[in-house]
Enzyme design. Structure first.
Site, short mmCIF file in Angstrom:
data_model
loop_
_atom_site.label_atom_id
_atom_site.label_comp_id
_atom_site.label_asym_id
_atom_site.label_seq_id
_atom_site.Cartn_x
_atom_site.Cartn_y
_atom_site.Cartn_z
N GLU A 114 0.90 -1.16 0.00
CA GLU A 114 0.00 0.00 0.00
C GLU A 114 0.93 1.20 0.00
OE1 GLU A 114 -3.24 0.32 -0.23
OE2 GLU A 114 -3.64 -1.82 -0.31
N THR A 164 11.37 3.36 0.45
CA THR A 164 11.15 4.77 0.18
C THR A 164 12.05 5.65 1.05
OG1 THR A 164 9.49 6.51 0.46
CG2 THR A 164 9.24 4.60 1.85
N ASP A 165 12.24 6.89 0.60
CA ASP A 165 12.98 7.85 1.44
C ASP A 165 12.16 8.32 2.63
OD1 ASP A 165 11.13 9.45 0.09
OD2 ASP A 165 12.61 10.80 -0.80
N GLU A 166 10.84 8.05 2.62
CA GLU A 166 9.99 8.58 3.69
C GLU A 166 10.30 7.95 5.05
OE1 GLU A 166 5.91 9.25 2.87
OE2 GLU A 166 6.29 9.70 0.76
N TYR A 190 1.94 5.12 6.60
CA TYR A 190 2.62 4.53 5.43
C TYR A 190 4.11 4.37 5.70
CZ TYR A 190 5.20 4.50 1.02
OH TYR A 190 6.10 4.21 0.03
N LYS A 194 6.44 0.99 6.08
CA LYS A 194 7.57 0.68 5.20
C LYS A 194 8.86 0.54 6.02
CE LYS A 194 7.86 0.44 1.29
NZ LYS A 194 7.69 -0.71 0.34
P1 NAD Z 1 1.34 1.26 -6.35
O1 NAD Z 1 0.38 1.56 -5.24
O2 NAD Z 1 1.16 1.93 -7.65
O3 NAD Z 1 1.37 -0.32 -6.63
C1 NAD Z 1 1.36 -1.26 -5.60
C2 NAD Z 1 1.01 -2.63 -6.20
O4 NAD Z 1 1.03 -3.59 -5.13
C3 NAD Z 1 -0.38 -2.69 -6.82
O5 NAD Z 1 -0.31 -3.30 -8.09
C4 NAD Z 1 -1.18 -3.54 -5.85
O6 NAD Z 1 -2.22 -4.30 -6.47
C5 NAD Z 1 -0.10 -4.43 -5.25
N1 NAD Z 1 -0.47 -4.92 -3.91
C6 NAD Z 1 -0.95 -4.20 -2.88
N2 NAD Z 1 -1.21 -5.00 -1.82
C7 NAD Z 1 -0.85 -6.27 -2.21
C8 NAD Z 1 -0.86 -7.52 -1.54
N3 NAD Z 1 -1.31 -7.66 -0.29
N4 NAD Z 1 -0.42 -8.61 -2.22
C9 NAD Z 1 0.03 -8.49 -3.50
N5 NAD Z 1 0.03 -7.33 -4.17
C10 NAD Z 1 -0.39 -6.22 -3.53
O7 NAD Z 1 2.78 1.55 -5.73
P2 NAD Z 1 4.07 2.17 -6.43
O8 NAD Z 1 4.01 3.64 -6.39
O9 NAD Z 1 4.29 1.47 -7.72
O10 NAD Z 1 5.19 1.71 -5.38
C11 NAD Z 1 5.81 0.44 -5.49
C12 NAD Z 1 6.79 0.27 -4.34
O11 NAD Z 1 7.78 1.28 -4.40
C13 NAD Z 1 6.16 0.37 -2.97
O12 NAD Z 1 6.78 -0.58 -2.13
C14 NAD Z 1 6.50 1.78 -2.51
O13 NAD Z 1 6.60 1.84 -1.10
C15 NAD Z 1 7.84 1.99 -3.17
N6 NAD Z 1 8.16 3.39 -3.50
C16 NAD Z 1 7.28 4.16 -4.20
C17 NAD Z 1 7.64 5.48 -4.54
C18 NAD Z 1 6.71 6.36 -5.34
O14 NAD Z 1 7.01 7.55 -5.51
N7 NAD Z 1 5.62 5.86 -5.88
C19 NAD Z 1 8.87 5.98 -4.15
C20 NAD Z 1 9.74 5.16 -3.42
C21 NAD Z 1 9.39 3.86 -3.11
O1 TDX Z 2 -3.58 16.72 -4.11
C1 TDX Z 2 -2.45 16.78 -3.60
N1 TDX Z 2 -1.94 18.01 -3.25
C2 TDX Z 2 -0.72 18.18 -2.66
O2 TDX Z 2 -0.30 19.30 -2.35
C3 TDX Z 2 -1.63 15.62 -3.33
C4 TDX Z 2 -2.16 14.24 -3.70
C5 TDX Z 2 -0.40 15.80 -2.76
N2 TDX Z 2 0.04 17.03 -2.41
C6 TDX Z 2 1.39 17.19 -1.80
C7 TDX Z 2 1.73 16.26 -0.66
C8 TDX Z 2 3.22 16.02 -0.83
O3 TDX Z 2 3.96 17.07 -0.24
O4 TDX Z 2 2.31 16.83 -2.85
C9 TDX Z 2 3.43 16.10 -2.33
C10 TDX Z 2 3.49 14.74 -3.01
O5 TDX Z 2 2.38 13.99 -2.55
P1 TDX Z 2 2.11 12.49 -3.03
O6 TDX Z 2 2.08 12.48 -4.52
O7 TDX Z 2 0.94 11.97 -2.28
O8 TDX Z 2 3.48 11.77 -2.62
P2 TDX Z 2 4.22 11.62 -1.20
O9 TDX Z 2 3.30 11.74 -0.06
O10 TDX Z 2 5.41 12.54 -1.23
O11 TDX Z 2 4.70 10.06 -1.31
C11 TDX Z 2 5.21 9.53 -2.55
O12 TDX Z 2 6.61 9.49 -2.56
C12 TDX Z 2 7.25 8.55 -1.74
C13 TDX Z 2 4.64 8.14 -2.83
O13 TDX Z 2 3.23 8.20 -2.77
C14 TDX Z 2 5.17 7.14 -1.85
O14 TDX Z 2 4.73 5.83 -2.19
C15 TDX Z 2 6.67 7.16 -1.92
O15 TDX Z 2 7.21 6.29 -0.95
#
Ligand code: NAD
Ligand code: TDX
Length: 384
Positions: A114, A164-166, A190, A194
């Site tokens: 998630e 993630t960096d979070e 979240y 993680k």
């Molecule tokens: P996403 O939410 O787009 O995709 C997550 C996927 O995991 C989905 O396809 C979902 O169906 C699947 N999933 C969720 N729960 C599951 C479960 N119980 N069993 C099997 N599959 C399940 O996420 P994303 O943005 O592609 O992120 C992927 C990974 O990278 C995550 O671990 C996230 O923490 C990490 N990450 C994301 C970002 C970002 O900016 N999006 C940055 C750094 C790290």
């Molecule tokens: O409608 C918005 N308005 C707004 O100002 C949304 C959706 C976000 N924001 C702000 C919140 C954050 O400061 O923008 C920034 C980025 O928000 P998100 O896109 O929700 O990302 P963030 O919370 O930074 O987390 C993302 O980066 C690290 C990914 O969702 C994570 O999965 C990843 O680990």
């Protein structure tokens, strides 16, 4: 001696841009089948495409298909014998074990999670289940399988945990960027979930000897991102003529990385990284949210002009609870040790991304006409 002239060097640098260069512990010949979890999500689908189409790797794509999973993001791999999709929930330990037995992967890349901070505020339970319990079940299944391997296959096996960096918490303006040794200090459900999963992955290496690699990456952007995250929210709100919600004063800073660059970095770490090591991955691309939103509006003014400039629709709305001020990644270790650095610039990556959403309306229309309709998430009052 063959000395390269300056102009030849620039030509060479332009034409030949290896992104991950290193002569070290490459074991790509051992890497035939990779189990990717979360391969139907945003980063996962971009990674699966890279592995199958560019790296010649057979992918077992394990995904539960939650609201965030979407096989339409991989429609171009339909019929490709190197892409096998398995619908499964990480939390089902028996199913995890049987997937390892049946498919005999050479490595695992664990992305399923998630992933949206705002949803974790509204409903943290799923985050604990998938990110913590699910990672535990996957680690147990991987360990049982790893113990049964022998010789070269055992030496080459890797469990790559994608994070993630979070987990590092928040930086103040002027603080140095997060390094691999920055202490963990997560603030949202979240990032706390993680962080827990990162600790579990490392503990399975230290205690049981599972060869674990961990990567911590900054904010990704690019094609196939579910429109709950900032960049697709802004693009789609503009296209619909809606108000563009910027949390708080828009002063928060994120470090943006194009998703295909992240996928390349993950392949680089998997094939060249050393077990037990952590690698930070980032874009060297810090931007204040308001600056980023204005840039996106400017690109759309050019590519799909409206009656008035899109930025006129920006509205500052109630802040996200526990909103981290700033993230920034120091990605010098992965560059120094493995030779990876991002290719995409901020300007080229954003333009490509906006163009992708303009060209792929059918993909996002099907999403925003379903259960999720670009509504505001992550207000403390919704928590349940
Ligand atoms: P996403 O939410 O787009 O995709 C997550 C996927 O995991 C989905 O396809 C979902 O169906 C699947 N999933 C969720 N729960 C599951 C479960 N119980 N069993 C099997 N599959 C399940 O996420 P994303 O943005 O592609 O992120 C992927 C990974 O990278 C995550 O671990 C996230 O923490 C990490 N990450 C994301 C970002 C970002 O900016 N999006 C940055 C750094 C790290
Ligand atoms: O409608 C918005 N308005 C707004 O100002 C949304 C959706 C976000 N924001 C702000 C919140 C954050 O400061 O923008 C920034 C980025 O928000 P998100 O896109 O929700 O990302 P963030 O919370 O930074 O987390 C993302 O980066 C690290 C990914 O969702 C994570 O999965 C990843 O680990």
């Amino acid at each position: 001696m063959n000395i390269m002239k300056k102009q030849d060097f620039f030509f060479f640098a332009l034409v030949f841009q290896p992104q991950c260069t290193h002569n070290g512990s490459m074991h790509s010949e051992d890497l035939r089948t990779v189990l990717v979890t979360g391969g139907a999500g945003f980063i996962g689908s971009n990674l699966v495409r890279l592995l199958v189409k560019e790296k010649g790797i057979r992918v077992i794509n394990l995904d539960k298909l939650t609201y965030a999973g979407n096989l339409e993001s991989l429609a171009d791999l339909d019929g490709d014998p190197n892409h096998l999709f398995v619908q499964a929930d990480l939390c089902d330990g028996e199913q995890m074990r049987s997937i390892f037995r049946e498919h005999q992967p050479d490595a695992v890349m664990h992305l399923a999670a998630e992933s949206h901070v705002d949803r974790s505020i509204d409903g943290p339970g799923e985050f604990i289940q998938t990110n913590v319990v699910g990672t535990f079940q996957l680690l147990q299944a991987a360990l049982e399988y790893y113990r049964g391997l022998e010789g070269a296959r055992k030496n080459a096996f890797r469990f790559h945990h994608i994070s993630t960096d979070e987990v590092f918490g928040t930086l103040q303006m002027g603080d140095p960027a997060f390094t691999e040794t920055t202490p963990y200090d997560p603030h949202s459900p979240y990032s706390a979930s993680k962080a827990s999963s990162d600790h579990l992955a490392r503990a399975w290496m230290d205690t049981y000897g599972l060869p674990v690699l961990v990567t911590n990456c900054s904010n990704n952007y690019g094609p196939y991102q579910f429109p709950e995250k900032l960049i697709p929210v802004v693009i789609l709100k503009c296209l619909r003529g809606d108000v563009i919600p910027v949390y708080g004063k828009g002063e928060n800073i994120r470090d943006w990385l194009y998703v295909v660059d992240h996928a390349e970095a993950l392949h680089c770490v998997l094939t060249r990284g050393s077990p037990g090591e952590t690698y930070n991955i980032g874009g060297n691309n810090e931007r204040q949210n308001i600056e980023l939103v204005q840039s996106l509006c400017g690109i759309l003014d050019e590519l799909r002009p409206g009656a008035t400039p899109y930025a006129e629709n920006i509205s500052f709305v109630t802040d996200r609870p526990g909103h981290d001020l700033r993230y920034a990644i120091d990605a010098s270790k992965i560059k120094r040790e493995l030779g990876w650095e991002p290719k995409e610039t901020f300007a080229s990556g954003f333009r490509k991304t906006v163009q992708w959403y303009l060209d792929n309306e059918a993909w996002w229309q099907r999403i925003v006409s379903g259960d999720y309709q670009l509504t505001r998430l992550g207000q403390e009052s919704n928590a349940g």
